[in-house]
Structures are given as C-alpha cells and as structure tokens.
Scaffold this motif. Structure first.
Motif, short mmCIF file in Angstrom:
data_model
loop_
_atom_site.label_atom_id
_atom_site.label_comp_id
_atom_site.label_asym_id
_atom_site.label_seq_id
_atom_site.Cartn_x
_atom_site.Cartn_y
_atom_site.Cartn_z
N PRO A 187 0.82 -1.22 0.00
CA PRO A 187 0.00 0.00 0.00
C PRO A 187 0.85 1.27 0.00
O PRO A 187 1.96 1.29 0.52
N ARG A 188 0.30 2.33 -0.61
CA ARG A 188 0.91 3.65 -0.63
C ARG A 188 -0.15 4.67 -0.23
O ARG A 188 -1.30 4.57 -0.64
N GLN A 189 0.25 5.65 0.55
CA GLN A 189 -0.70 6.69 0.97
C GLN A 189 0.04 8.01 1.04
O GLN A 189 1.09 8.14 1.65
N ARG A 190 -0.55 9.04 0.38
CA ARG A 190 0.07 10.37 0.39
C ARG A 190 -1.00 11.43 0.59
O ARG A 190 -2.08 11.35 0.00
N ASN A 191 -0.73 12.42 1.46
CA ASN A 191 -1.60 13.58 1.56
C ASN A 191 -0.75 14.84 1.40
O ASN A 191 0.41 14.76 0.95
N ASN A 192 -1.27 15.98 1.77
CA ASN A 192 -0.58 17.24 1.49
C ASN A 192 0.70 17.42 2.30
O ASN A 192 1.60 18.17 1.88
N THR A 193 0.81 16.77 3.45
CA THR A 193 1.97 17.01 4.31
C THR A 193 2.71 15.74 4.72
O THR A 193 3.65 15.83 5.53
N SER A 194 2.33 14.58 4.23
CA SER A 194 3.02 13.35 4.64
C SER A 194 2.75 12.24 3.64
O SER A 194 1.86 12.35 2.80
N PHE A 195 3.54 11.18 3.74
CA PHE A 195 3.25 9.98 2.97
C PHE A 195 3.80 8.76 3.70
O PHE A 195 4.69 8.87 4.56
N GLU A 196 3.24 7.61 3.36
CA GLU A 196 3.70 6.32 3.89
C GLU A 196 3.76 5.33 2.75
O GLU A 196 2.83 5.24 1.94
N LEU A 197 4.86 4.61 2.67
CA LEU A 197 5.06 3.58 1.64
C LEU A 197 5.35 2.26 2.32
O LEU A 197 6.20 2.19 3.21
N ILE A 198 4.67 1.21 1.89
CA ILE A 198 5.00 -0.15 2.32
C ILE A 198 5.19 -0.98 1.06
O ILE A 198 4.30 -1.05 0.21
#
Length: 587
Positions: free
Chosen positions: A303-314
């Motif tokens: 999964p990948r998740q990005r918003n205006n001030t952060s992101f997380e990558l697995i």
C-alpha cells in the motif's frame, strides 16, 4: 463503559484433551540459534525438546508432563534459576514440527514422570550421629525471599492505578499470547477478564481473572521477549536532526547521502534503516514520494498513501518488507525507512511501532552537501540502488491504441511488464516458437508514430536498419543500427525469418527492422540461447507477414506501408524514436 466481547474459557472436555502440556523455557528467531540453545539446556535438564512455532520462531521446551507436574517443574526450575523467570506452560496444539533432538518426533506421546532433578529420591545417611558441640555455631543468613504476590483484592486496588495506555498494553499482550480477540479499548470487561483467567491457568497461577502486579510484569515480559537481542536504544542523530529508537544490535551508522542517513546491517537479521532529512516544501515532498518508489529497497507490491503534508510507503516481496514514514513540518521533511527481512512480520511490526512512537524532530536538517561524490552512478539515488528490471528489450507500436509487438524473451517469467518504464501492459499473445509477443497497455496511450508494414518480399542486399534500446534503457531514446539484408530465409531455411548482416546488441531485440523507405519489414529476434555461436554481424528478423498473422489472431489489424523511395535519415530517426519503446520485465 464499553465492555470487551466475552471470551469462552476451555470446557472440561477441552481441558482433559490438553492435559499433556510442556514447559516452554525459551524461543529463538532462527533454527540455528534454537538448536544451539536446546543443546545447551540438554546439558542441564532432562527431556529437553525443540519445536517450530511457525512464523519463523522456534521453541525450547521440557516435557511432556501432566498439568500438575508441569506446574511443579516450572516452579522448581524457576526457583533454582535453571530456566528464565518468564517460562510458561505451553500446549501441544501450539507446537509444530520437532527439530530437537534431531530425528525425534514425540509431540503426541503421553506424559512422562517427573525427572529426578525435580523430585529427588530420599537418601539414607549411615554416618554415626556425633554429639552436638557445646558452642553454638553462628546462624547462617536466610536467603532473601521472593516478593510475595498480591491477594485478589490487592490486585484490584493496584489495577486501579493503571493508565488507559497501561490497560491497552495488557490487552495487546494477551492478544499476542493468543488469549484475547476483542477490541483493544482498555476496558476490562468480561472478555478481558476471561482472557486473563485463561492466561493465569496456562501459566500456573491461581485463576482469578485479575492480574497481580507480578503477573502483569510476567505477561509483558513474555510479550517483549520477541524484541530481546535487537538492542532497541534511543539514537540521537544531530546531523539529521532526528532522535528515535533503533535496533542498534542489527544496524549501525555508515554514511550520509542526502537526504538519507544510512544505517546498514550489522547483525544476523539483515535489517537496514534510513533516516530522511531535508529542507523543502510540498513539491519536494511529492518528488521524494515518487523517487522513493524507484528504489530497489521499496518493492512494488504494497500500500501507498500520500496527503498534502506526509506519505507512507509499504513495499514487500519474497525477500524484504520496507516501510517508509515521512512528514513535512515548518519547511523540513523528515522521516525514516525500515527494511526488514520477509517472514519475520511479528518482530517487524513491533520494531516499527517502537520507532514510530519514539520519532522526535530535532533542530536542523541534513546538509545537502554531505555525502560521497566518488561513488556516484546513474543507477544510484543518494547512494541507493535504483530498482532495475530482470530484463529489458525493445518493442514498437503497431496500432494507435498503443498495442506493442516485442520479442517473446521480454515477457518470459515476469511478475510485471512495462513499456517506457511505468506503463503496465498485459500479454495479448505470445508465441515462443516464433519469438514474438503482443502487448496491450492497461491505460490508454497516444503513440507519436505507429509501424506501417511492408508485406512484400524485400530485395537482397538492400539497406536495412534496426531501432532499439541497445543498452537496455541507459539511453533515454532508441538508437538506429544499420546493415543489409543478407537472406530472406534463416540458416536452416526458415521462411518466416530474414537474415541480416547487422551487429545488434541484446537490448535491440524486439525492435522494428526498417527498409530503405522507412517501412517496417520485420522485428529483430533475440539470439537463441541454445543455438550456435554465430559471427557478431549475423542477426535475424521475424518477417512482417508472420507478425501480421500473430497480431490478427490477437484481434489487432496492422497498417500497410504507403511509403516509397528512400527516406531521409532525419525522418527515419524521428519515426523510429516515435514508435519504439523500452519493454521491461520485472520480478
């Protein structure tokens, strides 16, 4: 108050079926370490056995015993310091294949009698009794007694002092131990009480459903045993401006390569950590998000998740799991990446939780001028390897929707196939015998140019050219290689193959072969791996008629050639680069 869902305690019938139990004294994350520990325990204790627990863990046990005998063994061995204080009663149903003693298989046998070290036989002393001395010998100092446990009422009073976080931590530990399966809400309702009672019974304590202070400590010690040996310590990196807990027994600082502080593996697990630190804004954050996904340490799946001030990558594959957490605050982008071996998910989740919880921003960011300029490479980003495909070959557009013809070699045993780096395609047709594959993009494409096929017989000794990514993507555009048509058949008379007098590179395979008018007369084939070693200037091309047959069977209609005369070199280059694509096979 929200009550936890009830957890049913074992029935009398189940308890009887689990009467044969074991004392688990240790667990290790590798078979080699577990075997060494089992061998060491076997020099001190009787009936030492080792079993797989699943998930990459291995248990060292003694037994099997009846429940009453197991509890006596547990108390005696702990009191005498022969086994760790967090040893506990283990059920056969939680044990898998036996690894110690080597070749043994006693998992389902009945209980054995207690070893003599636990219930020693009485000894008779025949020495004559001597008169007692008249002097009184000094009294030996009594050993320090073990701390007394609490009564149920005292346990309830001490329980009231627990914070909400403390309560949730106990529920998490009970869940990990397999006794709790409801919400982690910090509410000690019926379900939590039942799970506490089950844990007490399994570990030889009085069953009250209320954990004493010592029992809570024992439960948490069991839960945290999985982190033993990782050397979790708070590390302060002033240059990166980050403070956080790291597994210092497994990783150590190596170098700065902005925006990364690299902590590479120093232990047996193979873990790595990157601290991420740089100045920037939202555009910088988004650019880092894109760049991180090109690195070899961030596998494609996950999964990948990005918003205006952060992101997380697995990202995960069969070898590693990589997790990245990054955020932007006050013009500073900071975060970290943990790379952990696949198959050790329980410890990885625990480590990432400790790292996330302890992550603290300090003043300053990593100096952009830091790093080693001597190890620069186009395959590296800040000293980290860019993800490379298993194989890269050429292909070319054969219709306006973006369908591509390429060599069958380019799609053999691939988890994923792309054109021009990031456009995923599916295989419409593949003919390994003829050496061709037809690919369709999963998202619409608008080719700059499309092949127009010359379906007649080409003239011997006429000039030909091949467009391809000769160096498998090192150069950003296709290049042209020139030669002549040596024969309209293969060396063994194959009528669908043309022989070329042309020196091609492996990356050119799958590229279009042009005649002097700029029409496509074929596709360059990959050399046969099991074929003879031919001179360097001998190449082969699949003719346009065979390409048309395979494409038609896949439902694709090709465009016929409409050019005559000789095409200008500049126009040929433009057409070749407009229709030729890089085809990449990824694992």
């Amino acid at each position: 108050m929200i009550l936890s869902a009830p957890m049913v305690l074992p029935s009398a019938t189940q308890a009887q079926s689990e009467e044969v139990v074991w004392v688990q004294i240790e667990a290790q994350p590798s078979l080699a370490a577990a075997t060494d520990r089992a061998r060491a325990y076997a020099t001190l204790l009787e009936d030492v056995n080792g079993f797989s627990l699943g998930g990459g863990w291995y248990a060292i046990t003694v037994g099997p015993y009846t429940r009453a005998d197991a509890q006596q063994v547990l108390r005696t061995y702990v009191r005498e310091g022969l086994v760790p204080g967090d040893s506990f009663i283990q059920f056969s149903r939680r044990l898998e294949q036996q690894f110690w003693p080597i070749g043994a298989n006693i998992l389902n046998r009945g209980a054995i009698a207690l070893p003599e070290t636990v219930t020693p036989a009485p000894q008779v002393d025949d020495t004559p009794v001597q008169p007692a001395p008249t002097e009184v010998a000094p009294v030996a100092e009594a050993p320090t007694p073990e701390p007394a446990d609490e009564t149920p009422s005292e346990a309830r009073r001490s329980e009231r002092t627990l914070t909400g976080e403390d309560r949730r931590a106990l529920q998490i530990a009970l869940q990990w131990a397999g006794f709790y399966n409801a919400a982690i809400d910090g509410a000690f309702g019926r379900g939590t009480r039942n799970s506490m009672a089950a844990w007490q019974e399994a570990n030889g304590y009085e069953v009250t459903g209320v954990l004493t202070t010592l029992q809570r400590a024992a439960l948490l010690k069991q839960y945290n045993a999985v982190l033993d040996g990782l050397g979790l310590q708070l590390v302060r990196d002033e240059a990166a401006g980050i403070e956080m807990i790291l597994p210092t027994a497994e990783v150590g600082f190596v170098k700065y390569e902005p925006p990364f502080a690299q902590y590479n593996t120093t232990g047996d697990i193979g873990a790595r950590v990157l601290l991420i630190s740089q100045a920037g804004d939202q555009d910088t954050l988004f650019g880092l998000y894109d760049i991180m996904q090109t690195l070899e340490i961030v596998p494609l799946d996950g999964p990948r998740q990005r918003n205006n001030t952060s992101f997380e990558l697995i990202g995960e594959n069969g070898k590693i799991i990589s997790q990245t957490q990054v955020s932007l605050e006050g013009g500073q982008i900071k975060g970290f990446t943990l790379i952990w071996p696949a198959g050790d998910e329980e410890r990885r989740r625990r480590v990432i939780a400790e790292m996330s919880k302890s992550f603290t921003r300090l003043p300053g960011v990593l100096d952009a001028a830091a790093g080693d300029t001597e190890t620069q490479s186009i395959d590296l980003v800040a000293g980290l390897q860019i993800r490379r495909p298993k194989i890269a070959r050429s292909g070319f557009f054969i219709d306006r929707s973006g369908v591509v013809a390429t060599t069958a070699e380019a799609v053999n045993s691939c988890d994923r196939v792309t054109v021009d780096g990031d456009t995923e395609v599916e295989v419409l047709a593949a003919d390994a015998g003829k050496g061709i594959a037809i690919l369709r993009p999963r998202s619409p494409l608008a080719p700059l140019d499309v092949a127009r096929f010359a379906l007649g017989t080409p003239r011997l000794q006429s000039e030909v050219s091949v467009a391809g990514f000769s160096y498998e993507g090192v150069l950003s555009a296709a290049t042209l290689t020139f030669g002549t048509l040596a024969d309209v058949r293969g060396l063994q008379g194959e009528e669908e193959v043309n022989r070329l007098a042309l020196s091609a590179q492996p990356g050119d395979a799958g590229g279009p072969v042009f005649d002097a008018s700029g029409n496509v007369m074929g596709m360059l084939l990959s050399p046969r791996a099991d074929g003879p070693q031919l001179p360097r200037d001998v190449s082969f091309a699949l003719d346009s008629a065979t390409i048309a047959d395979v494409a038609t069977q896949a439902g694709i209609t090709l465009a016929a050639a409409d050019s005559t005369g000789t095409i200008a070199p500049r126009d040929l280059t433009r057409a070749a680069q407009g229709m030729t694509v890089l085809v990449s096979c990824w694992e």
